[in-house]
Design a protein around this motif. Structure first.
Motif, PDB file in Angstrom:
ATOM      1  N   VAL A 104       0.848  -1.189   0.000  1.00  0.00           N
ATOM      2  CA  VAL A 104       0.000   0.000   0.000  1.00  0.00           C
ATOM      3  C   VAL A 104       0.888   1.244   0.000  1.00  0.00           C
ATOM      4  O   VAL A 104       1.816   1.359   0.808  1.00  0.00           O
ATOM      5  CB  VAL A 104      -0.922   0.028   1.244  1.00  0.00           C
ATOM      6  CG1 VAL A 104      -1.738   1.302   1.288  1.00  0.00           C
ATOM      7  CG2 VAL A 104      -1.825  -1.197   1.260  1.00  0.00           C
ATOM      8  N   ALA A 105       0.591   2.165  -0.912  1.00  0.00           N
ATOM      9  CA  ALA A 105       1.264   3.467  -0.931  1.00  0.00           C
ATOM     10  C   ALA A 105       0.415   4.429  -0.110  1.00  0.00           C
ATOM     11  O   ALA A 105      -0.796   4.521  -0.304  1.00  0.00           O
ATOM     12  CB  ALA A 105       1.405   3.972  -2.362  1.00  0.00           C
ATOM     13  N   HIS A 137      -2.661  -0.095   9.432  1.00  0.00           N
ATOM     14  CA  HIS A 137      -2.499   1.361   9.595  1.00  0.00           C
ATOM     15  C   HIS A 137      -1.796   1.916   8.360  1.00  0.00           C
ATOM     16  O   HIS A 137      -0.593   1.772   8.189  1.00  0.00           O
ATOM     17  CB  HIS A 137      -1.670   1.616  10.846  1.00  0.00           C
ATOM     18  CG  HIS A 137      -1.629   3.045  11.285  1.00  0.00           C
ATOM     19  ND1 HIS A 137      -1.663   4.114  10.438  1.00  0.00           N
ATOM     20  CD2 HIS A 137      -1.555   3.572  12.538  1.00  0.00           C
ATOM     21  CE1 HIS A 137      -1.597   5.234  11.115  1.00  0.00           C
ATOM     22  NE2 HIS A 137      -1.535   4.932  12.409  1.00  0.00           N
ATOM     23  N   ALA A 138      -2.573   2.547   7.477  1.00  0.00           N
ATOM     24  CA  ALA A 138      -2.023   3.135   6.245  1.00  0.00           C
ATOM     25  C   ALA A 138      -2.424   4.606   6.167  1.00  0.00           C
ATOM     26  O   ALA A 138      -2.786   5.114   5.104  1.00  0.00           O
ATOM     27  CB  ALA A 138      -2.533   2.367   5.032  1.00  0.00           C
ATOM     28  N   ALA A 139      -2.374   5.289   7.295  1.00  0.00           N
ATOM     29  CA  ALA A 139      -2.794   6.688   7.348  1.00  0.00           C
ATOM     30  C   ALA A 139      -1.638   7.579   7.805  1.00  0.00           C
ATOM     31  O   ALA A 139      -0.686   7.112   8.431  1.00  0.00           O
ATOM     32  CB  ALA A 139      -3.967   6.842   8.311  1.00  0.00           C
ATOM     33  N   ALA A 140      -1.765   8.854   7.494  1.00  0.00           N
ATOM     34  CA  ALA A 140      -0.821   9.847   8.001  1.00  0.00           C
ATOM     35  C   ALA A 140      -1.284  10.181   9.414  1.00  0.00           C
ATOM     36  O   ALA A 140      -1.966  11.186   9.658  1.00  0.00           O
ATOM     37  CB  ALA A 140      -0.809  11.083   7.107  1.00  0.00           C
ATOM     38  N   VAL A 194       5.219   6.808   1.529  1.00  0.00           N
ATOM     39  CA  VAL A 194       5.892   5.559   1.887  1.00  0.00           C
ATOM     40  C   VAL A 194       5.125   4.381   1.291  1.00  0.00           C
ATOM     41  O   VAL A 194       3.957   4.516   0.914  1.00  0.00           O
ATOM     42  CB  VAL A 194       5.998   5.363   3.430  1.00  0.00           C
ATOM     43  CG1 VAL A 194       6.896   6.385   4.066  1.00  0.00           C
ATOM     44  CG2 VAL A 194       4.639   5.363   4.069  1.00  0.00           C
ATOM     45  N   LEU A 195       5.811   3.255   1.200  1.00  0.00           N
ATOM     46  CA  LEU A 195       5.180   1.995   0.817  1.00  0.00           C
ATOM     47  C   LEU A 195       5.209   1.080   2.038  1.00  0.00           C
ATOM     48  O   LEU A 195       6.247   0.929   2.673  1.00  0.00           O
ATOM     49  CB  LEU A 195       5.935   1.313  -0.331  1.00  0.00           C
ATOM     50  CG  LEU A 195       5.831   1.936  -1.711  1.00  0.00           C
ATOM     51  CD1 LEU A 195       6.723   1.179  -2.693  1.00  0.00           C
ATOM     52  CD2 LEU A 195       4.398   1.917  -2.192  1.00  0.00           C
ATOM     53  N   SER A 196       4.076   0.485   2.339  1.00  0.00           N
ATOM     54  CA  SER A 196       4.011  -0.480   3.436  1.00  0.00           C
ATOM     55  C   SER A 196       3.607  -1.830   2.876  1.00  0.00           C
ATOM     56  O   SER A 196       2.740  -1.915   1.999  1.00  0.00           O
ATOM     57  CB  SER A 196       3.005  -0.041   4.499  1.00  0.00           C
ATOM     58  OG  SER A 196       3.454   1.132   5.133  1.00  0.00           O
ATOM     59  N   MET A 197       4.258  -2.881   3.391  1.00  0.00           N
ATOM     60  CA  MET A 197       3.955  -4.240   2.953  1.00  0.00           C
ATOM     61  C   MET A 197       3.283  -4.963   4.122  1.00  0.00           C
ATOM     62  O   MET A 197       3.784  -4.968   5.247  1.00  0.00           O
ATOM     63  CB  MET A 197       5.250  -4.953   2.571  1.00  0.00           C
ATOM     64  CG  MET A 197       5.067  -5.859   1.416  1.00  0.00           C
ATOM     65  SD  MET A 197       6.576  -6.611   0.731  1.00  0.00           S
ATOM     66  CE  MET A 197       7.948  -5.942   1.552  1.00  0.00           C
ATOM     67  N   TYR A 198       2.112  -5.558   3.828  1.00  0.00           N
ATOM     68  CA  TYR A 198       1.362  -6.288   4.840  1.00  0.00           C
ATOM     69  C   TYR A 198       1.297  -7.759   4.446  1.00  0.00           C
ATOM     70  O   TYR A 198       0.909  -8.087   3.333  1.00  0.00           O
ATOM     71  CB  TYR A 198      -0.055  -5.732   4.970  1.00  0.00           C
ATOM     72  CG  TYR A 198      -0.092  -4.260   5.314  1.00  0.00           C
ATOM     73  CD1 TYR A 198       0.131  -3.824   6.615  1.00  0.00           C
ATOM     74  CD2 TYR A 198      -0.349  -3.312   4.332  1.00  0.00           C
ATOM     75  CE1 TYR A 198       0.089  -2.480   6.936  1.00  0.00           C
ATOM     76  CE2 TYR A 198      -0.391  -1.967   4.647  1.00  0.00           C
ATOM     77  CZ  TYR A 198      -0.165  -1.550   5.939  1.00  0.00           C
ATOM     78  OH  TYR A 198      -0.203  -0.219   6.258  1.00  0.00           O
ATOM     79  N   ARG A 199       1.648  -8.633   5.382  1.00  0.00           N
ATOM     80  CA  ARG A 199       1.582 -10.075   5.139  1.00  0.00           C
ATOM     81  C   ARG A 199       0.151 -10.531   5.381  1.00  0.00           C
ATOM     82  O   ARG A 199      -0.460 -10.204   6.389  1.00  0.00           O
ATOM     83  CB  ARG A 199       2.523 -10.815   6.068  1.00  0.00           C
ATOM     84  CG  ARG A 199       2.550 -12.317   5.820  1.00  0.00           C
ATOM     85  CD  ARG A 199       3.658 -13.005   6.592  1.00  0.00           C
ATOM     86  NE  ARG A 199       4.987 -12.540   6.224  1.00  0.00           N
ATOM     87  CZ  ARG A 199       5.649 -12.906   5.128  1.00  0.00           C
ATOM     88  NH1 ARG A 199       5.099 -13.747   4.282  1.00  0.00           N
ATOM     89  NH2 ARG A 199       6.841 -12.440   4.872  1.00  0.00           N
ATOM     90  N   GLU A 200      -0.397 -11.293   4.423  1.00  0.00           N
ATOM     91  CA  GLU A 200      -1.767 -11.799   4.551  1.00  0.00           C
ATOM     92  C   GLU A 200      -1.850 -12.811   5.687  1.00  0.00           C
ATOM     93  O   GLU A 200      -0.933 -13.594   5.891  1.00  0.00           O
ATOM     94  CB  GLU A 200      -2.237 -12.443   3.236  1.00  0.00           C
ATOM     95  CG  GLU A 200      -2.275 -11.492   2.059  1.00  0.00           C
ATOM     96  CD  GLU A 200      -3.184 -10.289   2.264  1.00  0.00           C
ATOM     97  OE1 GLU A 200      -4.164 -10.375   3.033  1.00  0.00           O
ATOM     98  OE2 GLU A 200      -2.914  -9.247   1.652  1.00  0.00           O
ATOM     99  N   GLU A 260       1.162   0.738  15.018  1.00  0.00           N
ATOM    100  CA  GLU A 260       2.044   1.799  14.505  1.00  0.00           C
ATOM    101  C   GLU A 260       1.770   2.020  13.015  1.00  0.00           C
ATOM    102  O   GLU A 260       1.313   1.104  12.324  1.00  0.00           O
ATOM    103  CB  GLU A 260       3.512   1.408  14.701  1.00  0.00           C
ATOM    104  CG  GLU A 260       3.935   1.260  16.150  1.00  0.00           C
ATOM    105  CD  GLU A 260       3.972   2.576  16.893  1.00  0.00           C
ATOM    106  OE1 GLU A 260       4.265   3.623  16.258  1.00  0.00           O
ATOM    107  OE2 GLU A 260       3.703   2.565  18.101  1.00  0.00           O
ATOM    108  N   PRO A 261       2.069   3.204  12.486  1.00  0.00           N
ATOM    109  CA  PRO A 261       1.910   3.444  11.053  1.00  0.00           C
ATOM    110  C   PRO A 261       2.689   2.416  10.230  1.00  0.00           C
ATOM    111  O   PRO A 261       3.831   2.082  10.556  1.00  0.00           O
ATOM    112  CB  PRO A 261       2.485   4.847  10.860  1.00  0.00           C
ATOM    113  CG  PRO A 261       2.353   5.497  12.201  1.00  0.00           C
ATOM    114  CD  PRO A 261       2.545   4.396  13.203  1.00  0.00           C
ATOM    115  N   GLY A 262       2.050   1.880   9.194  1.00  0.00           N
ATOM    116  CA  GLY A 262       2.685   0.913   8.311  1.00  0.00           C
ATOM    117  C   GLY A 262       2.682  -0.509   8.842  1.00  0.00           C
ATOM    118  O   GLY A 262       3.288  -1.389   8.246  1.00  0.00           O
TER     119      GLY A 262
END
Length: 172
Positions: free
Chosen positions: A4-5, A36-39, A14-20, A57-59
């Motif tokens: 997710v960008a 958490h994909a928010a500013a 930023v880019l965050s990677m989430y494991r399913e 936490e963010p990301g």
């Protein structure tokens, strides 16, 4: 993995990677995943005003298995005194064996936070074992009214009898 960008709390991209979450959901449970994909700063998530996740936490993400039902999900800030609500509670229906992935999106500073919900129907769940099986009556054994033969069967029998009678007379 899901990528997710989004913006970090400082507003930088930023880019965050989430494991399913592919582990099996226990029978009689449903799964909720919070990403958490928010500013925004770290958050806490509540279901029906009870803590679900203390700090995300963010990301990052967190998940819990809960009893099926409809819950009021709310999010509070970890950085504000008293855990001030960032969003009004929203109803979240969760069915047994299903799941919901919630993405916190938007900006805390601009008061544009919201949830983006992604339902997940099959998480290789085990359903609750049934206590009985209703077999019902499909009507396949239904008897005819007053125990009479259907008209087509009766008509066929009469025709066969007439043919046999005619054959018998012709052989004499």
């Amino acid at each position: 993995l899901t990528v997710v960008a989004h913006l970090n709390p400082a507003g930088a991209p930023v880019l965050s990677m989430y494991r399913e979450q592919s582990s099996t959901v226990p029978a009689g449970r449903a799964r909720i995943v919070v990403r958490h994909a928010a500013a925004a700063t770290a958050i806490a998530v509540e279901l029906d005003q009870r803590p679900l996740v203390a700090a995300v936490e963010p990301g990052t993400q967190a998940f819990r298995d809960v009893a099926p039902g409809t819950y009021a999900v709310s999010v509070t800030s970890q950085s504000r005194a008293g855990g001030e609500p960032l969003l009004a509670p929203q109803d979240l229906p969760l069915n047994e064996g299903s799941g919901m992935v919630l993405y916190l999106i938007g900006s805390e500073k601009n008061s544009t936070l919201s949830w983006l919900a992604q339902p997940v129907r099959a998480i290789r769940a085990h359903a609750t074992v049934p206590t009985r099986v209703a077999t019902g009556d499909s009507g396949l054994r239904a008897e005819h009214p007053a125990g009479r033969l259907p008209v087509t069967t009766l008509a066929f029998s009469v025709v066969v009898a007439l043919v046999l009678l005619a054959r018998r007379r012709s052989t004499r």
